[in-house]
Design an enzyme around this catalytic site. Structure first.
Site, PDB file in Angstrom:
ATOM      1  N   CYS A 133       0.834  -1.198   0.000  1.00 37.37           N
ATOM      2  CA  CYS A 133       0.000   0.000   0.000  1.00 37.37           C
ATOM      3  C   CYS A 133       0.874   1.256   0.000  1.00 37.37           C
ATOM      4  O   CYS A 133       1.850   1.290   0.737  1.00 37.37           O
ATOM      5  CB  CYS A 133      -0.862  -0.036   1.250  1.00 37.37           C
ATOM      6  SG  CYS A 133      -2.099   1.260   1.315  1.00 37.37           S
ATOM      7  N   LYS A 167       1.250  -7.922   6.401  1.00 35.06           N
ATOM      8  CA  LYS A 167       2.110  -8.706   5.502  1.00 35.06           C
ATOM      9  C   LYS A 167       3.223  -7.816   4.960  1.00 35.06           C
ATOM     10  O   LYS A 167       2.979  -6.873   4.213  1.00 35.06           O
ATOM     11  CB  LYS A 167       1.280  -9.281   4.347  1.00 35.06           C
ATOM     12  CG  LYS A 167       2.093 -10.171   3.419  1.00 35.06           C
ATOM     13  CD  LYS A 167       1.222 -10.810   2.356  1.00 35.06           C
ATOM     14  CE  LYS A 167       2.026 -11.751   1.473  1.00 35.06           C
ATOM     15  NZ  LYS A 167       1.241 -12.308   0.383  1.00 35.06           N
TER      16      LYS A 167
HETATM   17  C1  LIG Z   1      -0.311 -15.906  -8.953  1.00 38.31           C
HETATM   18  C2  LIG Z   1       0.027 -15.168  -7.710  1.00 38.31           C
HETATM   19  C3  LIG Z   1      -0.720 -14.052  -7.351  1.00 38.31           C
HETATM   20  C4  LIG Z   1      -0.423 -13.348  -6.185  1.00 38.31           C
HETATM   21  N1  LIG Z   1      -1.189 -12.265  -5.830  1.00 38.31           N
HETATM   22  C5  LIG Z   1      -1.006 -11.672  -4.618  1.00 38.31           C
HETATM   23  C6  LIG Z   1      -1.865 -10.658  -4.146  1.00 38.31           C
HETATM   24  O1  LIG Z   1      -2.797 -10.263  -4.858  1.00 38.31           O
HETATM   25  N2  LIG Z   1      -1.660 -10.150  -2.912  1.00 38.31           N
HETATM   26  C7  LIG Z   1      -0.635 -10.587  -2.108  1.00 38.31           C
HETATM   27  O2  LIG Z   1      -0.495 -10.126  -0.961  1.00 38.31           O
HETATM   28  N3  LIG Z   1       0.209 -11.538  -2.539  1.00 38.31           N
HETATM   29  C8  LIG Z   1       0.038 -12.089  -3.755  1.00 38.31           C
HETATM   30  N4  LIG Z   1       0.881 -13.083  -4.178  1.00 38.31           N
HETATM   31  C9  LIG Z   1       2.017 -13.443  -3.327  1.00 38.31           C
HETATM   32  C10 LIG Z   1       1.691 -14.612  -2.450  1.00 38.31           C
HETATM   33  O3  LIG Z   1       0.625 -14.346  -1.576  1.00 38.31           O
HETATM   34  C11 LIG Z   1       2.944 -14.994  -1.651  1.00 38.31           C
HETATM   35  O4  LIG Z   1       3.354 -13.871  -0.885  1.00 38.31           O
HETATM   36  C12 LIG Z   1       4.098 -15.404  -2.558  1.00 38.31           C
HETATM   37  O5  LIG Z   1       3.618 -16.211  -3.610  1.00 38.31           O
HETATM   38  C13 LIG Z   1       5.202 -16.120  -1.776  1.00 38.31           C
HETATM   39  O6  LIG Z   1       4.860 -17.402  -1.436  1.00 38.31           O
HETATM   40  P1  LIG Z   1       5.352 -18.688  -2.289  1.00 38.31           P
HETATM   41  O7  LIG Z   1       6.832 -18.554  -2.484  1.00 38.31           O
HETATM   42  O8  LIG Z   1       4.932 -19.839  -1.445  1.00 38.31           O
HETATM   43  O9  LIG Z   1       4.651 -18.626  -3.589  1.00 38.31           O
HETATM   44  C14 LIG Z   1       0.636 -13.776  -5.365  1.00 38.31           C
HETATM   45  C15 LIG Z   1       1.396 -14.897  -5.731  1.00 38.31           C
HETATM   46  C16 LIG Z   1       1.100 -15.590  -6.901  1.00 38.31           C
HETATM   47  C17 LIG Z   1       1.928 -16.806  -7.251  1.00 38.31           C
END
Ligand SMILES: Cc1cc2nc3c(=O)[nH]c(=O)nc-3n(C[C@H](O)[C@H](O)[C@H](O)COP(=O)(O)O)c2cc1C
Length: 307
Positions: A133, A167
């Site tokens: 944000c 977060k």
């Molecule tokens: C397709 C996709 C969309 C995401 N969209 C958001 C989002 O809209 N808001 C958010 O806080 N994090 C978003 N993230 C981040 C995830 O919530 C997370 O922080 C990130 O994927 C790290 O975790 P991982 O390594 O297990 O994937 C997104 C991640 C992916 C893969």
């Protein structure tokens, strides 16, 4: 063996059946997954990130798969909190599994409004402030301690009944400062990171493959050591519980995060590998705990030592 975790908070203890929850926006609006597994198996439910109002489809490329991870830039692709309340919540097992909403906003006033709206929705247990944000133009609030504390305080006051998680954003960030500011602003817990930033080029079209500006969040297994370090640093910086995140793709990863001091973990892009990834991970976690002779997460939380 006991997979339960109890997370202290200013709104009372938060009991979870297990420490696993999907990361924001990686398990759709949850309900789509109910045909693959019982959502009650999750520690907590987190759907798509939400703005107060709904987004509309665009032609922007939002997700791109790379070796060992994903680049994503979903921006405003969500349904509004009010639509979510009417159309989705009635079908979710919110009575038995805590429902948490990750909140996005264009500025702190919109974030405050969204938090107030959610405070009136009894089915929602917790909120997660997305610290990217303001979404859109403007300097991120986390770059200014006073603004960040102000943002968190506003949300705290607007949603006094909800479990409040902040977060930590992605990229190259001072996780200690951000986490302590969130604690000072009244957060109950911190999710320790979001993702790295990255770009991919399509060499045939010579175009960047994802995101409005040609980049997006880079997440997935390659990023786990970074996520684990961020978790460890957040745990050392604050007195409130930390939710670990980053690159979790197997039960061993979950145990590492708990040993680094996390109370719970969020699993993101691994959910894109198969729709029933979460229940399989929970099952693997049970088997691994049995193999390692671990009876509860309390027993191992924060036990990792520096050699
Ligand atoms: C397709 C996709 C969309 C995401 N969209 C958001 C989002 O809209 N808001 C958010 O806080 N994090 C978003 N993230 C981040 C995830 O919530 C997370 O922080 C990130 O994927 C790290 O975790 P991982 O390594 O297990 O994937 C997104 C991640 C992916 C893969």
């Amino acid at each position: 063996m006991n997979l339960n975790v109890t997370i202290p908070s200013s709104v009372g203890e938060i009991p979870l059946k297990n420490p696993l929850m999907p990361a924001a926006a990686t398990l759709g609006n949850l309900i789509e997954h109910a045909r693959y597994f019982d959502l009650n198996e999750l520690g907590a439910m987190l759907p798509n990130s939400m703005f107060i109002d709904s987004g509309s489809p665009t032609t922007a490329k939002k997700i791109c798969k790379t070796n060992n991870g994903f680049i994503s830039a979903l921006s405003k692709n969500n349904m509004s909190i009010f639509e979510f309340k009417e159309e989705i919540i009635p079908y979710l097992p919110w009575k038995t599994t805590p429902l948490i909403i990750d909140m996005k906003a264009t500025d702190m006033y919109q974030m405050e409004k969204l938090a107030a709206a959610i405070n009136d929705i009894k089915e929602i247990k917790g909120i997660e402030i997305n610290l990217n944000c303001p979404y859109g133009p403007g300097t991120p609030y986390w770059q200014n301690s006073e603004q960040l504390k102000d943002l968190v305080r506003r949300v705290r006051n607007a949603a006094p009944d909800k479990w409040l998680i902040a977060k930590v954003p992605g990229g190259d960030i001072p996780v200690e400062q951000i986490s302590t500011d969130c604690q000072a602003g009244g957060a109950d817990a911190v999710t320790s990171y979001s993702s790295l930033n990255g770009s991919v080029i399509d060499i045939y079209t010579r175009k960047y493959r994802c995101g409005g500006g040609g980049s997006g969040g880079f997440s997935g297994p390659a990023f786990k050591p970074v996520g684990l370090l961020m978790c460890r640093r957040a745990v050392a910086a604050v007195d409130i519980p930390v939710i670990g995140i980053g690159g979790i793709s197997c039960a061993e990863d979950v145990i590492e995060y708990i040993m680094a001091g996390a109370y719970a973990v969020q699993v993101g892009s691994a959910n894109l590998s198969r729709p029933d990834f979460m229940p399989r991970l929970i099952n693997d976690l049970k088997n691994l705990m049995q193999k390692l002779g671990i009876n509860s997460f309390e027993e191992i939380r924060g036990t990792a030592q520096v050699e």
